[in-house]
Write a protein that holds these residues in place. Sequence first.
Motif, PDB file in Angstrom:
ATOM      1  N   ALA A 103     -24.129  37.787 -79.420  1.00 15.34           N
ATOM      2  CA  ALA A 103     -22.955  37.501 -80.333  1.00 15.34           C
ATOM      3  C   ALA A 103     -21.821  37.177 -80.049  1.00 15.34           C
ATOM      4  O   ALA A 103     -21.349  37.167 -78.535  1.00 15.34           O
ATOM      5  N   SER A 104     -20.530  36.712 -80.295  1.00 15.20           N
ATOM      6  CA  SER A 104     -19.206  35.542 -79.819  1.00 15.20           C
ATOM      7  C   SER A 104     -18.534  35.585 -80.562  1.00 15.20           C
ATOM      8  O   SER A 104     -18.858  34.675 -81.019  1.00 15.20           O
ATOM      9  N   THR A 119     -18.608  36.537 -89.784  1.00 16.64           N
ATOM     10  CA  THR A 119     -19.499  36.129 -89.154  1.00 16.64           C
ATOM     11  C   THR A 119     -20.990  34.682 -89.151  1.00 16.64           C
ATOM     12  O   THR A 119     -20.767  34.297 -90.564  1.00 16.64           O
ATOM     13  N   VAL A 171     -23.447  34.687 -83.728  1.00 22.04           N
ATOM     14  CA  VAL A 171     -24.772  34.820 -83.874  1.00 22.04           C
ATOM     15  C   VAL A 171     -25.515  33.675 -83.269  1.00 22.04           C
ATOM     16  O   VAL A 171     -26.183  33.493 -84.259  1.00 22.04           O
ATOM     17  N   VAL A 212     -17.348  35.621 -86.013  1.00 19.69           N
ATOM     18  CA  VAL A 212     -18.306  35.773 -84.643  1.00 19.69           C
ATOM     19  C   VAL A 212     -19.538  34.898 -84.750  1.00 19.69           C
ATOM     20  O   VAL A 212     -20.226  35.113 -86.287  1.00 19.69           O
ATOM     21  N   VAL A 261     -21.800  42.272 -83.001  1.00 24.13           N
ATOM     22  CA  VAL A 261     -20.776  41.678 -83.928  1.00 24.13           C
ATOM     23  C   VAL A 261     -19.428  42.339 -83.677  1.00 24.13           C
ATOM     24  O   VAL A 261     -18.754  41.714 -82.805  1.00 24.13           O
ATOM     25  N   GLY A 297     -18.009  41.667 -79.746  1.00 27.63           N
ATOM     26  CA  GLY A 297     -18.368  40.710 -79.281  1.00 27.63           C
ATOM     27  C   GLY A 297     -16.672  39.604 -79.398  1.00 27.63           C
ATOM     28  O   GLY A 297     -16.354  39.020 -79.091  1.00 27.63           O
ATOM     29  N   THR A 298     -16.231  40.471 -80.122  1.00 31.44           N
ATOM     30  CA  THR A 298     -14.805  40.793 -80.646  1.00 31.44           C
ATOM     31  C   THR A 298     -13.668  40.947 -79.501  1.00 31.44           C
ATOM     32  O   THR A 298     -12.299  40.773 -79.564  1.00 31.44           O
ATOM     33  N   VAL A 356     -13.920  42.121 -87.318  1.00 32.84           N
ATOM     34  CA  VAL A 356     -13.981  41.146 -87.534  1.00 32.84           C
ATOM     35  C   VAL A 356     -14.583  40.374 -89.200  1.00 32.84           C
ATOM     36  O   VAL A 356     -13.663  40.711 -90.250  1.00 32.84           O
ATOM     37  N   HIS A 358     -20.508  30.489 -76.149  1.00 28.34           N
ATOM     38  CA  HIS A 358     -21.628  30.009 -77.192  1.00 28.34           C
ATOM     39  C   HIS A 358     -22.456  29.116 -77.602  1.00 28.34           C
ATOM     40  O   HIS A 358     -22.745  28.249 -77.578  1.00 28.34           O
TER      41      HIS A 358
END
Length: 296
Positions: free
Chosen positions: A36-37, A270, A295, A293, A118, A121-122, A267, A97
């Motif tokens: 995740a990013s 996604t 994925v 996010v 997820v 990733g923040t 989040v 990414h």
Amino acid sequence: MRAVVVKAFGGPDAVEIAEVPVPEPRAGQVRIKVAASALNPVDAGVRAGYFGGAGKVLGLGWDVVGTVDAVGVAAAWQVGDPVVALLPAMGVPLGAHADYAVVDADAVARVPASVDAVHAGTLPLNGLTAVQALDQLDLAPGASLLVTGAAGAVGGFAVQLAAHRGIEVTGHGRAGDEELVRSLGAAHFTAEGALPGSVDAVLDAAVLGEPALEWVRDGGAYVGVHPGAQPGPVRGVRTGAVEVAADGARLAELVGLVDAGVLTLRVAGTFPLEKAAEAHALLAGGGVRGRLVLVP
């Protein structure tokens, strides 16, 4: 492998998915299979050309969470380790990414145990920006701090981190954000701003500039989040801006605060990697609370 890139500057439709070689880690680096990013405003800025790089293929994505897939010589991580890291993707051909990302080993921390990939990733970009801005302000417990953009990702982390340090925080944001900002630990909230010279410091996550500087007392401090965009010093107020740096040890401290319940990871939604352009369009529309996010 797939990677999100920009070959020509523009709006969300400038975002492309390219097939590129899987990168190999050099000495002191690790390769991460990305789980995740987060998508951040800086990615939109790179896409739009605000930071230069015309004529180059530019990768997007600063936040990495996933599993170590390969290690270079002298990298103190092992294949299979679940990790999180910051990859400063300014002017580079490959960012986070993507299906795989290579980062310096000293930028890496173990993932939080209490959240999923997820949410993890923040954390890196916004968390490190907030803590490094607070370090630059260097406030003692009991000092008063006003955080602009307090409902945003950087501002929200700054509110929580400052309150945890015993600083008296006033959150600045839209009227509808008061409940959220107070829930993050702000002792006070304002949608209008503060009285001139009424706080010891301002962390200007909303990039208000000179109007926010006026709220700082003589001899206080101001830190912004856009290097070079901060106002000049006046009335003895120390001014500066944070230029976020990868720091695995500091990131590990933030991970500990996530697991301790001090930091909240938010989040907003996604998207699969191939729909990165749709995520950019949603971000461009404004009003997103939390991070979008990607994925792979």
